[in-house]
Scaffold this active site. Structure first.
Site, short mmCIF file in Angstrom:
data_model
loop_
_atom_site.label_atom_id
_atom_site.label_comp_id
_atom_site.label_asym_id
_atom_site.label_seq_id
_atom_site.Cartn_x
_atom_site.Cartn_y
_atom_site.Cartn_z
N HIS A 41 0.79 -1.23 0.00
CA HIS A 41 0.00 0.00 0.00
C HIS A 41 0.83 1.29 0.00
O HIS A 41 0.27 2.38 -0.08
CB HIS A 41 -0.92 0.01 1.22
CG HIS A 41 -0.15 0.14 2.50
ND1 HIS A 41 0.51 -0.93 3.07
CD2 HIS A 41 0.10 1.22 3.28
CE1 HIS A 41 1.13 -0.51 4.16
NE2 HIS A 41 0.91 0.78 4.30
N HIS B 140 1.70 6.92 -0.86
CA HIS B 140 0.78 6.10 -0.06
C HIS B 140 -0.47 5.86 -0.90
O HIS B 140 -1.17 6.81 -1.26
CB HIS B 140 0.43 6.82 1.24
CG HIS B 140 0.00 5.89 2.33
ND1 HIS B 140 -1.24 5.31 2.37
CD2 HIS B 140 0.68 5.42 3.40
CE1 HIS B 140 -1.32 4.53 3.44
NE2 HIS B 140 -0.17 4.59 4.08
#
Length: 148
Positions: free
Chosen positions: A57, A72
């Site tokens: 992620h 992110h």
């Protein structure tokens, strides 16, 4: 001067619009965020350098000048434990700006009740060192901001 590229296509919305106080208050550094297109994509390296952290992620690329950029992919996506993400590179790899790092689907993240917004942060940068921040629509690989 470091030019940081957009890792994904979408709308540049600024960190203040990120639904997470760690990012919206620039606690990890200045930068911006992208509300990505809702389609499967490959997230790109924002700068050339070495991948020093790689999670499904999120990832950090550090350039030869020692500057690190965090990408992110979505908010609270760590809770997915990698589901829906596919690594296209490895920690320790040297990547070129614009090289694919992670494949993911922002629409699937959103369907699971999480924000797909992608903060792009200049780590350990001083306030005011990030400028020429893109606004509106960006294409993956476009200049996103300059870090002086």
């Amino acid at each position: 001067m470091t030019t940081v590229l957009a890792p994904v296509a979408g709308a540049a919305i600024g960190l203040a619009a990120v639904p997470d106080p760690v990012f919206s208050q620039a606690m990890v550094g200045p930068g911006t965020a992208i509300d990505p297109l809702r389609q499967p994509v490959e997230a790109l390296a924002p700068i050339s350098g070495t991948i020093v952290k790689l999670h499904p992620h999120a990832y950090v690329v550090v350039g030869d000048d020692g500057r690190g950029v965090l990408v992110h992919l979505g908010i609270d996506t760590v809770q997915l434990k990698g589901e829906g993400f596919r690594l296209l590179a490895a920690e320790g790899d040297h990547v070129s700006a614009g090289q694919p790092v992670v494949a993911w689907d922002p629409a699937a993240v959103e369907a699971g009740g999480r924000s797909p917004v992608c903060p792009v942060v200049a780590l350990d940068a001083v306030a005011g060192s990030v400028g020429e921040v893109a606004e509106g629509r960006v294409t993956a690989g476009d200049p996103l901001f300059k870090w002086s």
